[in-house]
Design an enzyme around this catalytic site. Structure first.
Site, PDB file in Angstrom:
ATOM      1  N   ASN A 148       1.155  -0.989   0.345  1.00 55.19           N
ATOM      2  CA  ASN A 148       0.090  -0.060  -0.034  1.00 55.19           C
ATOM      3  C   ASN A 148       0.805   1.108   0.118  1.00 55.19           C
ATOM      4  O   ASN A 148      -0.079   2.242  -0.849  1.00 55.19           O
ATOM      5  CB  ASN A 148      -1.208   0.132   1.252  1.00 55.19           C
ATOM      6  CG  ASN A 148      -0.387  -0.017   2.331  1.00 55.19           C
ATOM      7  OD1 ASN A 148       0.213  -0.981   2.526  1.00 55.19           O
ATOM      8  ND2 ASN A 148      -0.853   0.365   3.245  1.00 55.19           N
ATOM      9  N   GLU A 457       8.428   3.181  15.013  1.00 53.90           N
ATOM     10  CA  GLU A 457       8.840   3.250  14.021  1.00 53.90           C
ATOM     11  C   GLU A 457       9.297   4.505  13.202  1.00 53.90           C
ATOM     12  O   GLU A 457       8.738   5.454  13.878  1.00 53.90           O
ATOM     13  CB  GLU A 457       8.563   2.546  12.022  1.00 53.90           C
ATOM     14  CG  GLU A 457       8.342   1.076  11.719  1.00 53.90           C
ATOM     15  CD  GLU A 457       8.255   0.374  11.114  1.00 53.90           C
ATOM     16  OE1 GLU A 457       9.355  -0.011  10.297  1.00 53.90           O
ATOM     17  OE2 GLU A 457       6.808   0.980  10.706  1.00 53.90           O
TER      18      GLU A 457
HETATM   19  N1  LIG Z   1      -1.097  -2.233   8.245  1.00 55.01           N
HETATM   20  C1  LIG Z   1      -1.000  -1.833   6.780  1.00 55.01           C
HETATM   21  O1  LIG Z   1      -0.092  -0.938   6.398  1.00 55.01           O
HETATM   22  C2  LIG Z   1      -1.001  -2.788   5.902  1.00 55.01           C
HETATM   23  C3  LIG Z   1      -1.944  -3.912   6.217  1.00 55.01           C
HETATM   24  N2  LIG Z   1      -2.789  -4.618   5.153  1.00 55.01           N
HETATM   25  C4  LIG Z   1      -3.862  -5.794   5.607  1.00 55.01           C
HETATM   26  O2  LIG Z   1      -3.316  -6.725   5.266  1.00 55.01           O
HETATM   27  C5  LIG Z   1      -4.804  -7.862   4.482  1.00 55.01           C
HETATM   28  C6  LIG Z   1      -4.218  -8.329   3.265  1.00 55.01           C
HETATM   29  O3  LIG Z   1      -3.095  -7.915   2.775  1.00 55.01           O
HETATM   30  P1  LIG Z   1      -1.356  -8.578   2.785  1.00 55.01           P
HETATM   31  O4  LIG Z   1      -0.851  -8.410   1.684  1.00 55.01           O
HETATM   32  O5  LIG Z   1      -2.059 -10.153   2.223  1.00 55.01           O
HETATM   33  O6  LIG Z   1      -0.393  -8.727   3.638  1.00 55.01           O
HETATM   34  P2  LIG Z   1       0.460  -9.523   3.860  1.00 55.01           P
HETATM   35  O7  LIG Z   1       0.731 -10.059   5.316  1.00 55.01           O
HETATM   36  O8  LIG Z   1       0.611 -11.318   3.410  1.00 55.01           O
HETATM   37  O9  LIG Z   1       1.480  -9.132   3.163  1.00 55.01           O
HETATM   38  C7  LIG Z   1       3.246  -8.525   4.087  1.00 55.01           C
HETATM   39  C8  LIG Z   1       4.075  -8.513   3.506  1.00 55.01           C
HETATM   40  O10 LIG Z   1       4.316 -10.036   3.892  1.00 55.01           O
HETATM   41  C9  LIG Z   1       4.674 -10.549   2.918  1.00 55.01           C
HETATM   42  N3  LIG Z   1       4.392 -12.648   3.632  1.00 55.01           N
HETATM   43  C10 LIG Z   1       3.289 -12.476   3.075  1.00 55.01           C
HETATM   44  N4  LIG Z   1       3.666 -14.164   3.806  1.00 55.01           N
HETATM   45  C11 LIG Z   1       4.705 -14.175   4.201  1.00 55.01           C
HETATM   46  C12 LIG Z   1       5.063 -15.212   5.512  1.00 55.01           C
HETATM   47  N5  LIG Z   1       4.093 -16.050   6.205  1.00 55.01           N
HETATM   48  N6  LIG Z   1       6.291 -14.956   6.087  1.00 55.01           N
HETATM   49  C13 LIG Z   1       6.865 -13.804   5.817  1.00 55.01           C
HETATM   50  N7  LIG Z   1       6.712 -12.648   4.958  1.00 55.01           N
HETATM   51  C14 LIG Z   1       5.019 -12.647   4.283  1.00 55.01           C
HETATM   52  C15 LIG Z   1       4.115 -10.082   1.417  1.00 55.01           C
HETATM   53  O11 LIG Z   1       4.747 -11.202   0.661  1.00 55.01           O
HETATM   54  P3  LIG Z   1       3.770 -11.217  -0.310  1.00 55.01           P
HETATM   55  O12 LIG Z   1       3.609  -9.802  -0.881  1.00 55.01           O
HETATM   56  O13 LIG Z   1       4.510 -11.266  -1.391  1.00 55.01           O
HETATM   57  O14 LIG Z   1       2.044 -11.954  -0.379  1.00 55.01           O
HETATM   58  C16 LIG Z   1       3.868  -9.055   2.020  1.00 55.01           C
HETATM   59  O15 LIG Z   1       5.339  -8.906   1.490  1.00 55.01           O
HETATM   60  C17 LIG Z   1      -5.180  -6.364   3.762  1.00 55.01           C
HETATM   61  O16 LIG Z   1      -6.328  -6.335   3.547  1.00 55.01           O
HETATM   62  C18 LIG Z   1      -4.850  -4.868   5.415  1.00 55.01           C
HETATM   63  O17 LIG Z   1      -6.096  -5.176   6.203  1.00 55.01           O
HETATM   64  C19 LIG Z   1      -2.086  -4.875   4.519  1.00 55.01           C
HETATM   65  C20 LIG Z   1      -1.706  -4.383   3.849  1.00 55.01           C
HETATM   66  C21 LIG Z   1      -0.414  -3.032   4.893  1.00 55.01           C
HETATM   67  O1  LIG Z   2      -1.190   7.895   7.154  1.00 57.10           O
HETATM   68  C1  LIG Z   2      -0.123   7.774   6.781  1.00 57.10           C
HETATM   69  O2  LIG Z   2       0.527   9.088   5.829  1.00 57.10           O
HETATM   70  C2  LIG Z   2       0.633   6.232   6.394  1.00 57.10           C
HETATM   71  C3  LIG Z   2      -0.068   4.596   6.629  1.00 57.10           C
HETATM   72  C4  LIG Z   2       0.319   3.961   6.533  1.00 57.10           C
HETATM   73  O3  LIG Z   2       1.489   3.999   7.177  1.00 57.10           O
HETATM   74  C5  LIG Z   2      -0.081   2.836   6.117  1.00 57.10           C
HETATM   75  O4  LIG Z   2      -1.001   2.647   5.806  1.00 57.10           O
HETATM   76  O5  LIG Z   2       0.926   1.620   6.115  1.00 57.10           O
END
Ligand SMILES: NC(=O)C1=CN([C@@H]2O[C@H](COP(=O)(O)OP(=O)(O)OC[C@H]3O[C@@H](n4cnc5c(N)ncnc54)[C@H](OP(=O)(O)O)[C@@H]3O)[C@@H](O)[C@H]2O)C=CC1
Ligand SMILES: O=C(O)CCC(=O)C(=O)O
Length: 476
Positions: A148, A457
């Site tokens: 994201n 962070e």
């Molecule tokens: N806090 C935040 O900023 C975020 C929250 N999310 C939440 O997560 C949901 C799903 O998103 P998603 O992309 O699937 O998030 P994930 O948690 O699956 O992915 C985040 C990162 O972890 C990697 N990853 C996946 N599985 C493993 C594992 N077993 N061990 C180590 N690393 C791993 C992913 O690789 P790969 O992409 O190759 O699978 C990616 O680089 C969203 O709908 C949202 O709710 C998602 C993104 C950001």
């Molecule tokens: O709100 C922001 O500027 C940061 C949000 C963020 O870090 C995230 O969605 O992972």
């Protein structure tokens, strides 16, 4: 675009690859990405370990200069990288270019941090002895990043890691590898010594291999709670340091004394911009009874007027969901919320535009209750639920409900309520008369409870995770 891993200063391709798609037009392949795993991670860790002594003992000026050059290049390339980011992730051009600039400013900030003195000199409790504390690099750090913020998050992990003398193995999200690839290329072309910054592309196996590798001293992860929990367990089991940034269900409280227009604008910005794909999104809006009906009606009207479209179209305000699974999750939660009794005021429908993309109309779901799933589970899309409360005290109690505690906001003209909220809301970040999303890069970022784990962070807090303290006693 054909991507490669960056290991020990070399670009290493592979035949085994997958494609990243443009979520505004899924007929367009943005990049072919190699599928790395344990073998590539092992090579990257070996290179990073070999490079560690030289980099951690390099003059801070050498580290600072590298980061400064990266900042300069990112700034110069903000427009073209922004376009690539918008094509690959789906946020609008303005949002994407802004994110590249944010990455640039993060590198510039940590170019300064590399030069600053972080240790302390103290008087010993014993006569004739001096005491000092030093901040030492940890070693090799593994960075696992989501889609994201595909350049800002790698930047806010890699820049402090490198500034404080660590070497890096990055695994970016498989949905957005091209943007991370450009960042890696820039770091290399700006003169990074071989092995200090490595990138293994791939899917979950590559991430899991980083977490499991005994040569990785610390793991910084941003993503879902489910994966974060697995990462923490595996890292802690082998004694590695770990930092997790996960989800949010961020409350935005609207009190009756708020200016209506301003409150609606804040909710629209926090809830829908960047397609709601921010862990800080204002996804739960808690509204005091006396303003409730006017606020919800105005919010629904403004949400309905938002222009959804392809990321690179001039008039687009809300881009597509970044992936099919995220899109399906968004639609699924509309069903969950309405089945639980929520009232869909607007949106929540798939939009069929000129290009095949993951477009959905921004949704406002009113009359929800704090216990409903829609108010406890992260959707990560353009979906805002509203909850009616009788007064400020109930608003605070509802804001503090649930497992997450990342960001929380209040819109009010009451100084007393703003001050009380700031002190008593259970969240890592508090916003007064601002959206819950949209943060600065020079201050700590992170949450309480299920949202985060480990040290904060970003900004001046980043040193806590990326260094360890050595205490030195010097006698006569
Ligand atoms: N806090 C935040 O900023 C975020 C929250 N999310 C939440 O997560 C949901 C799903 O998103 P998603 O992309 O699937 O998030 P994930 O948690 O699956 O992915 C985040 C990162 O972890 C990697 N990853 C996946 N599985 C493993 C594992 N077993 N061990 C180590 N690393 C791993 C992913 O690789 P790969 O992409 O190759 O699978 C990616 O680089 C969203 O709908 C949202 O709710 C998602 C993104 C950001
Ligand atoms: O709100 C922001 O500027 C940061 C949000 C963020 O870090 C995230 O969605 O992972």
């Amino acid at each position: 675009m054909k991507l490669s891993h960056l290991i020990d200063g070399e670009w290493i391709g592979a035949d085994d690859s997958f494609a990243s798609l443009n979520p505004s037009d899924t007929d367009e392949i943005v990049a072919h990405c190699p599928k790395g795993g344990a073998t590539e991670v092992d090579a990257a860790v070996t290179a990073a370990r070999r490079a560690f002594d030289g980099w951690s003992s390099a003059s801070p000026e050498v580290r600072s200069d590298l980061l400064d050059r990266v900042a300069g290049t990112l700034t110069a390339r903000a427009a073209d990288l922004g376009e690539l980011l918008a094509r690959e992730e789906g946020k609008t051009r303005a949002e994407a270019t802004g994110e590249v600039m944010r990455a640039a400013r993060i590198f510039r900030y940590f170019a300064g941090e590399a030069l600053r003195r972080h240790g302390r000199t103290l008087e010993s409790t014993r006569p004739g002895i001096d005491v000092e504390t030093w901040r030492e690099a940890l070693g090799v750090v593994g960075l696992i990043t989501p889609w994201n913020f595909p350049i800002a998050i790698p930047a806010w992990k890699a820049a402090p890691a490198l500034a404080f003398g660590n070497t890096v193995v990055l695994k970016p999200a498989n949905l957005t590898p091209a943007v991370a690839h450009e960042l890696a290329r820039i770091i290399q072309e700006c003169g990074a010594p071989a092995g200090i910054f490595n990138m293994v592309l791939g899917q979950s196996e590559a991430g899991a291999a980083i977490v499991a590798h005994p040569g990785i001293d610390a793991v910084s992860f941003t993503g879902s709670q489910a994966v974060g929990n697995k990462v923490a367990q595996a890292a802690v089991a082998r004694g590695a340091r770990v930092q997790l940034e996960m989800g949010g269900k961020n409350p935005l409280v609207i009190l009756a004394d708020a200016d209506l227009e301003r409150a609606v604008s804040i909710a629209i910005d926090g809830g829908f911009f960047q397609t709601g794909q921010r862990c800080t999104a204002s996804s739960r809006v808690i509204v005091e009874d006396a303003i409730h009906d006017r606020f919800v009606a105005a919010l629904a009207e403004r949400a309905k007027a938002l222009k959804v479209g392809p990321a690179l179209h001039q008039t687009t305000q809300i881009g597509p969901a970044s992936s099919q699974s995220q899109f399906e999750q968004n639609l699924r939660y509309i069903g969950v919320a309405t089945a639980e009794g929520g009232r869909l005021m607007t949106g929540g429908a798939q939009l069929r535009l000129d290009t095949p993309g993951y477009f959905m109309s921004p949704a406002v779901i009113a009359d929800t209750a704090p216990d409903m799933r829609i108010n406890n589970e992260e959707v990560f899309g353009p979906v805002v639920s509203t909850i009616r409360v009788k007064d400020y005290d109930e608003a605070l109690a509802v804001a503090n409900h649930g497992a997450f505690g990342l960001s929380a906001g209040i819109v009010t003209t009451s100084l007393a309520h703003a001050r009380h909220f700031r002190r008593n809301v259970r969240a890592g970040m508090v916003m007064v008369n601002l959206p819950t999303a949209g943060v600065d890069y020079h201050v700590p970022f992170g949450g309480t409870r299920s949202s985060s784990y480990g040290p904060r962070e970003q900004g001046f807090a980043a040193i806590e995770f990326y260094t360890q303290t050595k205490t030195v006693y010097i006698g006569d």
